[in-house]
Design a protein around this motif. Sequence first.
Motif, PDB file in Angstrom:
ATOM      1  N   LYS A 195       0.833   1.338  -1.738  1.00  0.00           N
ATOM      2  CA  LYS A 195      -0.306   1.303  -2.679  1.00  0.00           C
ATOM      3  C   LYS A 195       0.059   0.669  -4.015  1.00  0.00           C
ATOM      4  O   LYS A 195      -0.188   1.228  -5.074  1.00  0.00           O
ATOM      5  N   THR A 201       3.170  -7.886   4.713  1.00  0.00           N
ATOM      6  CA  THR A 201       2.592  -7.622   3.395  1.00  0.00           C
ATOM      7  C   THR A 201       1.495  -6.564   3.500  1.00  0.00           C
ATOM      8  O   THR A 201       1.424  -5.637   2.684  1.00  0.00           O
ATOM      9  N   GLU A 202       0.650  -6.715   4.511  1.00  0.00           N
ATOM     10  CA  GLU A 202      -0.424  -5.729   4.716  1.00  0.00           C
ATOM     11  C   GLU A 202       0.175  -4.340   4.956  1.00  0.00           C
ATOM     12  O   GLU A 202      -0.253  -3.351   4.352  1.00  0.00           O
ATOM     13  N   LEU A 250       1.677  -2.890   1.700  1.00  0.00           N
ATOM     14  CA  LEU A 250       0.661  -2.486   0.724  1.00  0.00           C
ATOM     15  C   LEU A 250      -0.075  -1.222   1.163  1.00  0.00           C
ATOM     16  O   LEU A 250      -0.466  -0.413   0.335  1.00  0.00           O
ATOM     17  N   LYS A 251      -0.245  -1.074   2.461  1.00  0.00           N
ATOM     18  CA  LYS A 251      -0.896   0.139   2.965  1.00  0.00           C
ATOM     19  C   LYS A 251      -0.042   1.367   2.648  1.00  0.00           C
ATOM     20  O   LYS A 251      -0.543   2.414   2.269  1.00  0.00           O
ATOM     21  N   LEU A 252       1.271   1.176   2.792  1.00  0.00           N
ATOM     22  CA  LEU A 252       2.165   2.322   2.626  1.00  0.00           C
ATOM     23  C   LEU A 252       2.474   2.634   1.167  1.00  0.00           C
ATOM     24  O   LEU A 252       2.600   3.786   0.786  1.00  0.00           O
ATOM     25  N   LYS A 257       9.154   2.084   7.133  1.00  0.00           N
ATOM     26  CA  LYS A 257       8.604   1.837   8.467  1.00  0.00           C
ATOM     27  C   LYS A 257       8.139   0.369   8.602  1.00  0.00           C
ATOM     28  O   LYS A 257       8.408  -0.297   9.610  1.00  0.00           O
TER      29      LYS A 257
END
Lengths: 208, 518
Positions: free
Chosen positions: B208, B200-201, B204-206, B162
């Motif tokens: 981990k 990038t955010e 990293l959220k998706l 996504k």
Amino acid sequence: MAAGGARGHQFKVVLLGEGCVGKTSLVLRYCEDKFNDKHISTLQASFLTKKLNIAGKRVNLAIWDTAGQERFHALGPIYYRDSNGAILVYDITDEDSFQKVKNWVKELRKMLGSEVTLCIAGNKIDLEKQRNVPAEEAEAYATSVGAKHFHTSAKLNKGVEEMFLDLTKRMLEKDTNSKPDATAKPGSTRRNIQITEDEPQEQKSGCC
Amino acid sequence: MADGDDLDFNPFFQALQTTFKQQYSIARHKCHLVCIPATDTLQGRTINQRFVETHILRTSPFFQGQYISTDKDGSKTIAVEEGNIVTLEGFQDEAEVRILSEELAYNEDYKPYKILVIERPLDGTVQASASRARSQSMLGDAQRITYQENHQYLFSFPECKKALVRLDRNITEFTNNYMIVTGYLDHAVQKLQGICQQATEDILKLCKRERQIDSIAQAVESYVVGSVHTKMWQAVCQQCQKEESLLQKKLEELRGVTGEQLGVKEAFCCPLPGAVVELATLDGLKTPLEKLSCLKRTLDSVNEEVNAHLRENQDPTSDDLPCLVSDDLILLLVPVLVQARCLHLPSNVFYIENLQWSLSSKDDLGFSLVTFKASLEYMMSADFSQLRATMSPTQKNNEISIPELMQAAQHMTLQPGPGEWEGRGAGAEAESPGKMTSFDRKLESITRMMERSSQELAAAPMPLKSITGETGDQQRAGGKRGEQVPDVIPLRKADKSGLGDFLSSLQDDFGCSYGKQT
């Protein structure tokens, strides 16, 4: 490199001083017993690294040996930009090289302010009999400009490790005071990325 | 990095700071030797008291260089020899374990002790899969430099689909709808930085993967900047146009200049064809990381070629080699820049400095960039008019034809001199497909560029009779080295539209290094 993700402190240390004062010898003396064969097989001495662990804090020193010839003096700022520390080297038998150190100190303070941690190295103390720079004078000068003075001999391996240790300790103090987040990469220009949880995604309606 | 291990993620090092805190504290206080096996070789290993005692060792009171385990009986003895640990007593087998890296550590009283990162645990066997995983992960990290590699890495996380779709949408929007206004390049840079940070955010959220934050940020930047390269490169070149026209004049002025004339130490004066070939690829690279790596490889080539030259000419009884310092590198790079015809170096520097945000400016890549900037600055500011007057006409018009270059490349492929292989430390390594030496890379670069040049020639709209107005054979027949060669500069200018930049550069200067090599 991006890969690897070193989490400790990364400090850039520049070596400044006239040609032939022994800048390269100092850095080679400090780094030569590395086990990293990348450096053993090469004669490149202008960029070397040293990993330290000081009271549990991990530090990676990137030591940049700068151009020392007079004709390259104007290139100094390109090298010392973003430095955390600087070692200003003079030859105790050469008074002129000590004057050059004073010029470098002025320039560094003007360009980098008090952010940069300074050490002054009176090198070649193995040639003490030929000393032309009085030790007291050099020490007093160092104190007056907020630097620490060390008497070194790359040849006899004297004072070298102590100097780098002291410099690193002071850089760590500065870094800890100014940056509470020790994991941030000091050399990176990246904005801090904060990861926050989104609203639960399943709640989104399908409408439009 | 491949030369060590990330201790912060090492389970043994973590255990020393948590479960076995007291043992580690005593070890620091007594300045013991601490051996940390590489992370990947600890998979499936139980880290218990015995394991800790085997890997924290005290100095032997009897023999220098030997250490004894810290269990009650001091049942195990090792020796540290030339980058290896040799297990001497108390182990199942006598073995050599390679030291990967060393940290000089200081305790709370600033007394020194050593932390060694070692290839594997000192006792017991390592699962084959673990060591394979380790070598693969090291290889993966070391090789993720190109746009393609970063692209593949980024799209290897299925859970981030996504975020990647959103990233692609942003890139397409930038490419199709964003207009770069002259004088406002900074805005485009900020826009791209925003896109990278957002992606990038999101990723990293998706997924981990906190540990891989640097790799992910770098891959995102490479992917984004590589995707908009054509648009951004054009704008950057436009911005640096004035500077580059001045550089062009300097490069013309310095054509044929040698290291000797610039004041390079005599011992370091040698042809640097590998560095020239490496640097000639710079303009064609898409991402700042690729460009930075190219600069570093060029410096490595300079280093290797000078090293080989020194070894060939040194006193066989002496093992001392003089060191290359920054003063030498600045000067050595000048002829390399001239021969590689780095007309767009200012654009490349701008591109690298402004379009990457996650790399440290303090590491070896940062040093490579600064060395090139220093050399460029020196070249632009120094007065070479006197030097120019002393250059012979042959020097000023040093040219080489494509057939000569091909012959040189073929010669390098078929007949590497004994000194060359030895000097480059190739030997068996060169034959290993996994470990390409700089020499191999040079050959590959030459081949790639020749292919590209041939394609450009084939695609050229106007028929090309010859690059230099005569064939390579004719040129060779026309005069031996040292004789006056035809001045090909006007002709080159006339034909330039039909040639690629690289081919022009080959025609201009590249050959003088090869010419001098023999």
